[in-house]
Design a protein around this motif. Structure first.
Motif, PDB file in Angstrom:
ATOM      1  N   ASN A 384       0.887  -1.170   0.000  1.00 51.17           N
ATOM      2  CA  ASN A 384       0.000   0.000   0.000  1.00 51.17           C
ATOM      3  C   ASN A 384       0.922   1.215   0.000  1.00 51.17           C
ATOM      4  O   ASN A 384       1.048   1.918   0.997  1.00 51.17           O
ATOM      5  N   ILE A 385       1.548   1.472  -1.154  1.00 42.72           N
ATOM      6  CA  ILE A 385       2.661   2.429  -1.216  1.00 42.72           C
ATOM      7  C   ILE A 385       2.552   3.333  -2.446  1.00 42.72           C
ATOM      8  O   ILE A 385       1.823   3.040  -3.394  1.00 42.72           O
ATOM      9  N   GLY A 386       3.319   4.437  -2.412  1.00 43.42           N
ATOM     10  CA  GLY A 386       3.507   5.267  -3.597  1.00 43.42           C
ATOM     11  C   GLY A 386       2.352   6.183  -3.933  1.00 43.42           C
ATOM     12  O   GLY A 386       2.130   6.482  -5.109  1.00 43.42           O
ATOM     13  N   HIS A 387       1.649   6.709  -2.943  1.00 44.74           N
ATOM     14  CA  HIS A 387       0.482   7.551  -3.210  1.00 44.74           C
ATOM     15  C   HIS A 387       0.858   8.981  -3.594  1.00 44.74           C
ATOM     16  O   HIS A 387       0.001   9.745  -4.041  1.00 44.74           O
ATOM     17  N   GLY A 388       2.111   9.363  -3.415  1.00 45.67           N
ATOM     18  CA  GLY A 388       2.558  10.685  -3.832  1.00 45.67           C
ATOM     19  C   GLY A 388       1.786  11.806  -3.175  1.00 45.67           C
ATOM     20  O   GLY A 388       1.511  11.789  -1.976  1.00 45.67           O
ATOM     21  N   ALA A 389       1.378  12.794  -3.996  1.00 48.78           N
ATOM     22  CA  ALA A 389       0.662  13.959  -3.480  1.00 48.78           C
ATOM     23  C   ALA A 389      -0.757  13.627  -3.043  1.00 48.78           C
ATOM     24  O   ALA A 389      -1.422  14.463  -2.429  1.00 48.78           O
ATOM     25  N   SER A 390      -1.227  12.409  -3.336  1.00 49.37           N
ATOM     26  CA  SER A 390      -2.622  12.038  -3.042  1.00 49.37           C
ATOM     27  C   SER A 390      -2.759  11.115  -1.838  1.00 49.37           C
ATOM     28  O   SER A 390      -3.800  10.480  -1.672  1.00 49.37           O
ATOM     29  N   GLY A 391      -1.729  11.040  -1.005  1.00 55.89           N
ATOM     30  CA  GLY A 391      -1.798  10.134   0.142  1.00 55.89           C
ATOM     31  C   GLY A 391      -3.010  10.365   1.022  1.00 55.89           C
ATOM     32  O   GLY A 391      -3.718   9.434   1.404  1.00 55.89           O
ATOM     33  N   TRP A 392      -3.276  11.618   1.356  1.00 52.22           N
ATOM     34  CA  TRP A 392      -4.423  11.969   2.193  1.00 52.22           C
ATOM     35  C   TRP A 392      -5.722  11.668   1.458  1.00 52.22           C
ATOM     36  O   TRP A 392      -6.680  11.154   2.030  1.00 52.22           O
ATOM     37  N   ALA A 393      -5.757  11.943   0.158  1.00 47.65           N
ATOM     38  CA  ALA A 393      -6.980  11.758  -0.617  1.00 47.65           C
ATOM     39  C   ALA A 393      -7.301  10.288  -0.881  1.00 47.65           C
ATOM     40  O   ALA A 393      -8.455   9.944  -1.134  1.00 47.65           O
ATOM     41  N   GLN A 394      -6.293   9.413  -0.824  1.00 50.07           N
ATOM     42  CA  GLN A 394      -6.493   8.007  -1.172  1.00 50.07           C
ATOM     43  C   GLN A 394      -6.366   7.060   0.015  1.00 50.07           C
ATOM     44  O   GLN A 394      -6.624   5.863  -0.114  1.00 50.07           O
ATOM     45  N   ALA A 395      -5.991   7.570   1.183  1.00 50.01           N
ATOM     46  CA  ALA A 395      -5.610   6.711   2.304  1.00 50.01           C
ATOM     47  C   ALA A 395      -6.718   5.769   2.748  1.00 50.01           C
ATOM     48  O   ALA A 395      -6.521   4.547   2.847  1.00 50.01           O
ATOM     49  N   CYS A 396      -7.889   6.302   3.038  1.00 50.31           N
ATOM     50  CA  CYS A 396      -8.949   5.462   3.599  1.00 50.31           C
ATOM     51  C   CYS A 396      -9.487   4.467   2.577  1.00 50.31           C
ATOM     52  O   CYS A 396      -9.822   3.330   2.929  1.00 50.31           O
ATOM     53  N   GLY A 397      -9.567   4.869   1.310  1.00 48.67           N
ATOM     54  CA  GLY A 397      -9.999   3.936   0.277  1.00 48.67           C
ATOM     55  C   GLY A 397      -8.989   2.835   0.053  1.00 48.67           C
ATOM     56  O   GLY A 397      -9.350   1.657  -0.098  1.00 48.67           O
ATOM     57  N   SER A 398      -7.698   3.188   0.036  1.00 45.42           N
ATOM     58  CA  SER A 398      -6.636   2.187  -0.120  1.00 45.42           C
ATOM     59  C   SER A 398      -6.630   1.210   1.051  1.00 45.42           C
ATOM     60  O   SER A 398      -6.458   0.000   0.875  1.00 45.42           O
ATOM     61  N   ALA A 399      -6.801   1.742   2.256  1.00 47.97           N
ATOM     62  CA  ALA A 399      -6.786   0.899   3.462  1.00 47.97           C
ATOM     63  C   ALA A 399      -7.935  -0.099   3.437  1.00 47.97           C
ATOM     64  O   ALA A 399      -7.758  -1.278   3.758  1.00 47.97           O
ATOM     65  N   ARG A 400      -9.119   0.377   3.051  1.00 53.35           N
ATOM     66  CA  ARG A 400     -10.269  -0.532   2.991  1.00 53.35           C
ATOM     67  C   ARG A 400     -10.057  -1.604   1.935  1.00 53.35           C
ATOM     68  O   ARG A 400     -10.409  -2.773   2.140  1.00 53.35           O
ATOM     69  N   ALA A 401      -9.461  -1.234   0.799  1.00 51.22           N
ATOM     70  CA  ALA A 401      -9.212  -2.202  -0.268  1.00 51.22           C
ATOM     71  C   ALA A 401      -8.244  -3.287   0.195  1.00 51.22           C
ATOM     72  O   ALA A 401      -8.460  -4.481  -0.064  1.00 51.22           O
ATOM     73  N   VAL A 402      -7.166  -2.899   0.882  1.00 48.88           N
ATOM     74  CA  VAL A 402      -6.195  -3.884   1.372  1.00 48.88           C
ATOM     75  C   VAL A 402      -6.834  -4.800   2.411  1.00 48.88           C
ATOM     76  O   VAL A 402      -6.617  -6.018   2.411  1.00 48.88           O
ATOM     77  N   ALA A 403      -7.627  -4.237   3.302  1.00 49.40           N
ATOM     78  CA  ALA A 403      -8.306  -5.054   4.313  1.00 49.40           C
ATOM     79  C   ALA A 403      -9.236  -6.065   3.647  1.00 49.40           C
ATOM     80  O   ALA A 403      -9.324  -7.225   4.087  1.00 49.40           O
TER      81      ALA A 403
END
Length: 423
Positions: A384-403
């Motif tokens: 769950n890496i490499g979000h660049g400038a969008s880390g805040w914008a993608q964090a919760c969606g990425s976390a839910r996807a990994v879970a």
């Protein structure tokens, strides 16, 4: 399952929160003394529209080549960038024109929309104020600025989140504090746009995860990933080698959210990912006069600057430095940020206050502008890496996807364009 997470930035804390909610035994390993101390510390704050965040996606906001040199360059090549930096930049320039670019943009738009909904749902569930503001204006100094945003606008329109074109008078009604004497041809308005305090939210997520049994271990450096081997009862679980420990720490699964350190940790496993730190700046100042301060968030695409309201503070962010420059700040970039805030919103912020915070931080960015979300190169390893400038914008969606992936469920977002296999 017992799950290790490497990294406690906004992506790592969001992942810990989702996995703890799913009932897993979660341990987060972080080399800093607290959560969200690096890239998440004073980020721009913009949550949506994620595709319009400056430096989020190659090809959006116009051609980059003409913006690399000179005193007004929006991206600066630092002396320490080296050949690796030049190779990364070449890949970034090409990424916006690749055949897969449209598919990748669509995936990022879906991830951004899902992540915004998840972020807002968690904030409501925690019943807390994350200094959020609603509505985003993209300021067009001249009509040709609209062409810079055409790729993102097409994707947002297809995704059911079109931007509304407004004239300068309407833009100033939406944001009454905008200077009347600054040339403004019009604006693009995203009523569902949003911003918030990333670091504050990360701290709240950490507390919520801890209440569900997650453990955060700070001041702990992961030296290496230790892949699992075999299957079932006879196999060894995946794990990490910690500094100062002789035996690896193992678990049933491991999620890598370690920012720039992720590239070095993956290299011994035979994986080379084009991850580069792109440094940016933010200046945060107290509100001086609410009527003259921004009410929501704004984007200046010509100078790749964002301005966001965060409670009783205003944050202006911008700049992109490729490579390593130590702790030195670029005076020209900071001057541009100060001038942008005082120019667009004169009298809105106390820029001479001792409470003004100047920050420079690295945004670990992959060469095609998209994160890697999904299975890693070893059994039990997830990325769950490499979000660049969008880390805040993608964090919760990425976390839910990994879970969901760890639980064997199909995520709501199609992750195929974001898989490790594309590199």
């Amino acid at each position: 399952m017992r799950i290790l997470i490497v990294g406690a930035g906004i992506v790592g804390t969001a992942t810990a929160h989702e996995l703890a909610r799913d009932g897993h035994e979660v341990v987060v390993l972080e080399q800093q003394a607290a959560a969200a101390e690096q890239a998440s510390f004073a980020s721009a704050g913009l949550l949506a529209p994620a595709l319009l965040i400056p430096w989020a996606v190659p090809g959006v906001n116009g051609r980059l080549a003409r913006r690399l040199m000179g005193s007004r360059a929006t991206m600066r090549l630092m002396q320490g960038a080296g050949l690796a930096g030049l190779a990364w930049l070449w890949r970034w320039l090409r990424a916006g024109h690749q055949a897969q670019a449209a598919e990748r943009l669509a995936a990022l738009a879906a991830l951004g929309r899902d992540s915004l909904q998840r972020t807002q749902a968690i904030a409501a569930m925690l019943d807390t104020d994350i200094e959020a503001s609603r509505g985003t204006l993209v300021l067009l100094r001249q009509h040709s600025d609209r062409q810079l945003l055409e790729p993102a606008m097409q994707v947002l329109d297809a995704a059911g989140a079109p931007l509304r074109e407004v004239d300068a008078e309407t833009a100033r009604l939406i944001e009454p504090g905008l200077a009347a004497d600054v040339p403004l041809a019009g604006a693009l308005h995203a009523p569902e746009g949003a911003s918030g305090n990333c670091r504050l939210f990360a701290q709240l997520l950490r507390q919520a995860a801890q209440e569900r049994g997650a453990r955060f271990v700070f001041n702990t450096r992961v030296q290496a990933l230790v892949p699992g081997s075999g299957k079932g009862q006879t196999g060894q679980a995946t794990g990490v080698q910690l500094a100062g420990r002789t035996e690896p720490v193992r678990a049933d699964a491991l999620v890598l959210c370690a920012g720039q350190a992720s590239a070095a940790l993956l290299r011994p496993l035979g994986v080379r990912v084009p991850l580069m730190p792109v440094h940016g700046y933010s200046v945060t100042a107290p509100v001086r006069d609410d009527l003259h301060a921004p009410q929501g968030s704004l984007i200046d695409p010509q100078h790749r600057i964002t301005i966001s309201r965060q409670g009783q503070r205003v944050r202006v962010s911008g700049g992109a430095e490729l490579g390593y420059a130590g702790g030195r700040h670029d005076d020209a970039t900071l001057r541009t940020l100060y001038l942008a805030l005082s120019g667009w919103f004169p009298g809105g912020a106390l820029l001479s206050s001792p409470q003004v915070q100047v920050w420079r931080g690295a945004r670990p960015t992959l060469a095609d502008g998209a994160p890697i979300i999904g299975a890693g190169p070893a059994r039990g390893l997830w990325l769950n890496i490499g979000h660049g400038a969008s880390g805040w914008a993608q964090a919760c969606g990425s976390a839910r996807a990994v879970a969901d992936l760890i639980a064997g469920r199909t995520p709501q977002v199609d992750l195929a364009p974001l898989a490790l296999s594309r590199f």
